[in-house]
Each structure stands twice: as C-alpha cells, then as structure tokens.
Write an enzyme that holds these catalytic residues in place. Structure first.
Site, short mmCIF file in Angstrom:
data_model
loop_
_atom_site.label_atom_id
_atom_site.label_comp_id
_atom_site.label_asym_id
_atom_site.label_seq_id
_atom_site.Cartn_x
_atom_site.Cartn_y
_atom_site.Cartn_z
N ASN A 10 4.50 -22.38 -3.03
CA ASN A 10 5.74 -21.61 -3.23
C ASN A 10 5.69 -20.20 -2.65
O ASN A 10 6.72 -19.53 -2.61
CB ASN A 10 6.14 -21.55 -4.72
CG ASN A 10 6.48 -22.92 -5.25
OD1 ASN A 10 7.29 -23.62 -4.65
ND2 ASN A 10 5.87 -23.32 -6.36
N TYR A 22 8.49 -10.91 -7.33
CA TYR A 22 7.65 -11.06 -6.14
C TYR A 22 8.08 -10.19 -4.95
O TYR A 22 7.47 -10.28 -3.88
CB TYR A 22 7.62 -12.54 -5.72
CG TYR A 22 7.04 -13.43 -6.80
CD1 TYR A 22 5.72 -13.31 -7.20
CD2 TYR A 22 7.82 -14.40 -7.44
CE1 TYR A 22 5.19 -14.12 -8.19
CE2 TYR A 22 7.30 -15.23 -8.43
CZ TYR A 22 6.00 -15.08 -8.80
OH TYR A 22 5.47 -15.87 -9.77
N HIS A 77 -4.34 -21.54 -12.01
CA HIS A 77 -4.45 -21.80 -13.45
C HIS A 77 -4.76 -23.25 -13.76
O HIS A 77 -4.89 -23.61 -14.93
CB HIS A 77 -3.13 -21.39 -14.14
CG HIS A 77 -2.58 -20.09 -13.62
ND1 HIS A 77 -3.26 -18.91 -13.74
CD2 HIS A 77 -1.42 -19.79 -12.95
CE1 HIS A 77 -2.54 -17.94 -13.17
NE2 HIS A 77 -1.43 -18.46 -12.69
N ASP A 84 -14.19 -25.40 -7.49
CA ASP A 84 -15.43 -26.06 -7.00
C ASP A 84 -15.64 -25.80 -5.51
O ASP A 84 -16.77 -25.61 -5.06
CB ASP A 84 -15.34 -27.57 -7.22
CG ASP A 84 -15.60 -27.98 -8.67
OD1 ASP A 84 -16.03 -27.12 -9.46
OD2 ASP A 84 -15.38 -29.16 -9.00
N HIS A 97 -3.40 -11.59 -6.68
CA HIS A 97 -2.10 -11.98 -7.21
C HIS A 97 -1.13 -10.82 -7.04
O HIS A 97 -1.52 -9.65 -7.18
CB HIS A 97 -2.18 -12.37 -8.69
CG HIS A 97 -3.04 -13.57 -8.89
ND1 HIS A 97 -2.63 -14.83 -8.53
CD2 HIS A 97 -4.32 -13.69 -9.32
CE1 HIS A 97 -3.61 -15.68 -8.76
NE2 HIS A 97 -4.65 -15.02 -9.23
N ILE A 98 0.09 -11.18 -6.76
CA ILE A 98 1.13 -10.18 -6.57
C ILE A 98 1.49 -9.56 -7.92
O ILE A 98 1.59 -8.34 -8.07
CB ILE A 98 2.37 -10.84 -5.93
CG1 ILE A 98 2.00 -11.38 -4.54
CG2 ILE A 98 3.55 -9.87 -5.85
CD1 ILE A 98 3.01 -12.36 -3.96
N SER A 99 1.69 -10.43 -8.90
CA SER A 99 2.07 -9.96 -10.23
C SER A 99 0.82 -9.77 -11.10
O SER A 99 -0.26 -10.29 -10.78
CB SER A 99 3.00 -10.99 -10.89
OG SER A 99 2.34 -12.24 -11.04
N ARG A 104 1.96 -11.67 -18.19
CA ARG A 104 2.93 -12.78 -18.15
C ARG A 104 2.53 -13.85 -19.17
O ARG A 104 1.78 -13.58 -20.10
CB ARG A 104 3.01 -13.31 -16.71
CG ARG A 104 3.45 -12.21 -15.71
CD ARG A 104 3.58 -12.72 -14.30
NE ARG A 104 4.66 -13.69 -14.18
CZ ARG A 104 4.88 -14.43 -13.10
NH1 ARG A 104 4.10 -14.28 -12.04
NH2 ARG A 104 5.88 -15.29 -13.07
N ARG A 108 -0.91 -18.24 -17.68
CA ARG A 108 -1.34 -17.57 -16.44
C ARG A 108 -2.58 -16.70 -16.64
O ARG A 108 -3.07 -16.06 -15.72
CB ARG A 108 -0.21 -16.69 -15.89
CG ARG A 108 1.00 -17.48 -15.44
CD ARG A 108 2.04 -16.58 -14.79
NE ARG A 108 3.35 -17.16 -14.87
CZ ARG A 108 3.87 -18.04 -13.98
NH1 ARG A 108 3.17 -18.40 -12.94
NH2 ARG A 108 5.08 -18.53 -14.15
O1 CA2 Z 1 1.47 -13.21 -8.87
C1 CA2 Z 1 1.03 -14.06 -8.08
O2 CA2 Z 1 0.66 -13.79 -6.93
C2 CA2 Z 1 0.97 -15.53 -8.51
O3 CA2 Z 1 -0.18 -16.12 -7.90
C3 CA2 Z 1 2.24 -16.18 -8.00
C4 CA2 Z 1 2.40 -17.63 -8.46
C5 CA2 Z 1 2.20 -17.75 -9.95
O4 CA2 Z 1 2.24 -19.13 -10.33
C6 CA2 Z 1 0.90 -17.14 -10.41
O5 CA2 Z 1 0.82 -17.25 -11.82
C7 CA2 Z 1 0.82 -15.68 -10.02
C8 CA2 Z 1 3.78 -18.16 -8.09
C9 CA2 Z 1 4.14 -18.06 -6.66
C10 CA2 Z 1 5.58 -18.42 -6.51
O6 CA2 Z 1 6.12 -17.59 -5.51
C11 CA2 Z 1 7.47 -17.49 -5.43
C12 CA2 Z 1 7.95 -16.56 -4.55
C13 CA2 Z 1 9.31 -16.38 -4.43
C14 CA2 Z 1 10.18 -17.16 -5.15
C15 CA2 Z 1 9.71 -18.10 -6.03
C16 CA2 Z 1 8.34 -18.28 -6.17
#
Ligand code: CA2
Length: 137
Positions: A10, A22, A77, A84, A97-99, A104, A108
């Site tokens: 994604n 994001y 997660h 591995d 991670h971006i967030s 959250r 996560r």
């Molecule tokens: O914060 C992050 O970088 C994450 O890895 C992003 C993942 C999330 O499942 C992790 O818990 C934290 C989700 C990526 C989804 O990216 C999107 C970007 C734009 C619109 C929708 C989803």
C-alpha cells in the site's frame, strides 16, 4: 555506499490517500528528493504488495547492497517470514515507519522486523527515510 529502500504493501498509494497520516507527497517524488540530497549514495527503490517479493528482495540483497531501509508496512506486524529473511542475511536493515506506530492501534505495537534490525526510526513522516539513510553514513 549502495542502499536499497524497500517498501511494503500500500505504500504505492502514498500522496494519494490518508494524507493526514501519511502526507501528500508520492514516494517517487520523495525518492527524487532523496537522490538529490544524498548524491554521494547509490540509492535504489523497490516496492511490493506481496510478502514473498519482499522476502526475495531481502535474500538477494546479500553482496548486492550495503544496507536496506525497510518499511514493511502492515507486514511489519504479521510477517515471521520477513523477520526470518532479515535474520538469514548479513545485510544490515534499518526499519522505518512514517507514522509513530506506538501512538496508534495496539496491533501496530508489535514488529517482527525490530528484533532483527540494526535500528528503528519511526514517526518522523517521510523524513524517517532520510534519517535511516544518514544512519548508514
Ligand atoms: O507508518 C508507517 O510507515 C506504516 O508502516 C504504514 C503502514 C502501516 O500498516 C504500519 O502500521 C505503519 C500502512 C501503509 C499504508 O500506506 C498508505 C498510504 C496512503 C494511503 C493509504 C495507505
């Protein structure tokens, strides 16, 4: 210094949806900025929505890259297989991670990447990638 930025599922949607979490910049645009900022680093970028692809990229990284900046996205997660694969190679992996995943949902808060990573950088938006690259220099 040759580094691979490896993004999981994604993250190809960055800049198009959920900008409040994001941000509003596509990864390809950001990658161009990174290449300019780190002109002394050979930067490569790959993204896949498939767990096995990410495992294969990590396996292939041995003797190919000096390090991986990995955002495994939701597989962080859930994926024993990616954890591995990181353990199986000598290529250092920095998890990003971006967030701030700890601010959250509880699901996560666990990462199968972190125990096998050289380090973890999270919560700084796209700047997390920049900080991860700097950690290799
Ligand atoms: O914060 C992050 O970088 C994450 O890895 C992003 C993942 C999330 O499942 C992790 O818990 C934290 C989700 C990526 C989804 O990216 C999107 C970007 C734009 C619109 C929708 C989803």
């Amino acid at each position: 210094m040759k580094l691979l930025i490896l993004n999981g599922p994604n993250l190809n949607l960055l800049g198009t949806r959920e900008p409040e979490i994001y941000g509003g910049v596509t990864f390809l645009d950001y990658f161009e900025e990174l290449k300019q900022k780190f002109s002394n680093v050979e930067l490569f970028y790959k993204q896949s929505n498939y767990e096995g692809d990410l495992v294969t990229e990590i396996q292939k990284s041995q003797n190919e890259y000096d390090g991986i900046v990995l955002n495994a996205a939701a597989y962080t997660h859930t994926s024993v297989a990616i954890g591995d694969a990181i353990k199986a190679v000598t290529t250092p992996v920095v998890e990003v991670h971006i967030s701030n995943t700890f601010a959250r949902e509880a699901f996560r808060h666990n990462s199968y990447i972190s125990p096998n990573a050289k380090g973890v950088i999270l919560g700084f938006g796209l700047k997390s990638y920049e900080l991860a690259i700097q950690s290799f220099l």
